[in-house]
Enzyme design. Structure first.
Site, short mmCIF file in Angstrom:
data_model
loop_
_atom_site.label_atom_id
_atom_site.label_comp_id
_atom_site.label_asym_id
_atom_site.label_seq_id
_atom_site.Cartn_x
_atom_site.Cartn_y
_atom_site.Cartn_z
N MET A 144 -0.14 1.05 5.10
CA MET A 144 -0.75 1.54 6.33
C MET A 144 -1.88 0.21 6.58
O MET A 144 -2.37 -0.09 5.71
CB MET A 144 -1.43 3.00 6.36
N HIS A 198 -2.73 -1.03 -3.31
CA HIS A 198 -3.84 0.01 -3.30
C HIS A 198 -3.62 1.19 -4.05
O HIS A 198 -2.41 1.73 -3.97
CB HIS A 198 -3.94 0.22 -1.72
N ASP A 232 -4.31 -4.96 6.01
CA ASP A 232 -4.54 -5.53 4.56
C ASP A 232 -3.73 -6.63 4.49
O ASP A 232 -2.37 -6.27 4.43
CB ASP A 232 -4.84 -4.55 3.59
N SER A 277 0.97 -1.19 -0.12
CA SER A 277 -0.09 0.07 -0.04
C SER A 277 0.82 1.19 0.01
O SER A 277 1.74 1.43 -1.02
CB SER A 277 -1.03 0.06 1.21
N THR A 278 0.92 2.09 0.80
CA THR A 278 1.60 3.35 1.11
C THR A 278 3.09 2.80 0.88
O THR A 278 3.72 2.25 1.77
CB THR A 278 1.30 4.03 2.31
#
Length: 342
Positions: free
Chosen positions: A281, A187, A284, A161-162
């Site tokens: 973050m 993401h 998930d 993600s991030t």
């Protein structure tokens, strides 16, 4: 709890004012200043010392990307880029931005405020926790690796993600065409995943594309789940792995979800898989990675010292889903090492 000090940089007076008004409604945010171009932004940074800066890509006098390239080595600062649908956003990520949001195209004020409240605010809060020292181009010391034997029906699954766009590139660029088929959930907003896949395809030895239902998972090929409202699942048709892209509710706040992909890999590939969880973050992917490990798969997590946000890998590590914890530059090497023992 201290306020998150935000600097807003955008050349549109209307959009700037709307950002300030909407962001200021959140009790955890303090908009300390605004700027219409990089030169004003530079002065504002020195004056206000913001915790996070929002940055438009297209700016007068100097592009947002060029500004980032000049700013980050001298004044590292968490930056959330606001971009139209363009692959320039990946240049911004490469230059040191933490994350990005897709600017709405033709919308009314209500829709813009919803975008700010539901998307931008979340990214700003995540960016305020990011480790800027870990946002840099990683140079792997990895020598050319190869699989020692032919591996049939093995698969590599990656979730991030991030900070993940650059982290995924750092790993995938070190894979050769002998690597088993790879499936990835990163993401990302709709539309950007296709551009990201093309960018990786141009810069890596493996073949990369945005996934479609029916795509085969083959050695030397990478399939990236499309951003939007659909999850990517691994399925087996005969002796071959394929992916299925189908609608579903958000899982852990995300669609596509890393957990959905990893859990399907655990069911279908069982011990013939390697799962890798990278910077991001939230949690998930943690439960899915645990399901993979319990099914006999090998699992790898990015370590805290190299994560932009040590969230997803930490949750996975804490619940026992991570078998090997590695620095980002060592993950490709570890992938080959565990594959050669399978």
């Amino acid at each position: 709890m201290s306020l998150i000090k935000v600097l807003v940089v955008d050349d549109s007076v209307v959009f700037r004012e709307l950002l300030v008004q909407s962001l200021s409604r959140d009790p955890s945010i303090q908009v300390v200043g605004t700027a219409k171009d990089p030169f004003e932004a530079r002065d504002a940074i020195l004056k206000y010392h913001p915790d996070v800066m929002t940055l438009d890509v297209e700016l007068p006098r100097m592009s947002g990307i060029e500004f980032l390239r000049k700013l980050m080595p001298q004044y590292p600062l968490p930056v959330v880029v606001i971009s139209a649908l363009s692959d320039k956003v990946f240049d911004a990520m490469n230059a040191g931005a933490v994350d990005f949001v897709a600017k709405p195209a033709v919308v009314n004020r209500t829709q813009l405020e919803e975008f700010i409240q539901n998307e931008l605010l979340v990214k700003i809060k995540i960016a305020s926790t990011a480790k800027i020292s870990n946002i840099k181009k990683t140079v792997s010391s990895m020598e050319s690796q190869q699989l020692t034997t032919a591996h049939k029906n093995l698969i590599v699954a990656i979730g991030a993600s991030t900070g993940g766009t650059e982290a995924i590139f750092s790993v995938v660029k070190d894979y050769g065409i002998d690597i088993p088929g790879i499936v990835i959930v990163q993401h990302m907003p709709p539309g950007f995943t296709q551009m990201y896949a093309k960018r990786l395809d141009n810069e890596c030895r493996v073949h990369v594309k945005e996934a479609q239902t029916g795509d085969r998972v083959m050695p030397g090929h990478v399939l990236i789940a499309p951003g939007g409202d659909k999850h990517m699942h691994l399925v087996k048709v005969g002796e071959n792995y394929q992916v299925e892209i189908k609608p579903g509710p958000k899982v852990n706040g995300h669609c596509p979800s890393v957990d959905v992909l990893f859990e399907s890999v655990a069911r279908v590939a069982k011990a013939k898989a390697v799962g890798i969880i990278l910077t991001g973050m939230g949690g998930d992917g943690a439960k899915g990675l645990l399901a993979m490990r319990r099914a006999g798969a090998k699992t790898i997590g990015q370590d805290e010292s190299t994560c932009v946000v040590y969230g997803m890998p930490k949750v996975a590590y804490d619940i026992g889903a991570v078998e090997y914890q590695e620095k980002l530059t060592d993950i490709a090497r570890k992938t080959y090492a565990v594959l050669n023992k399978m």
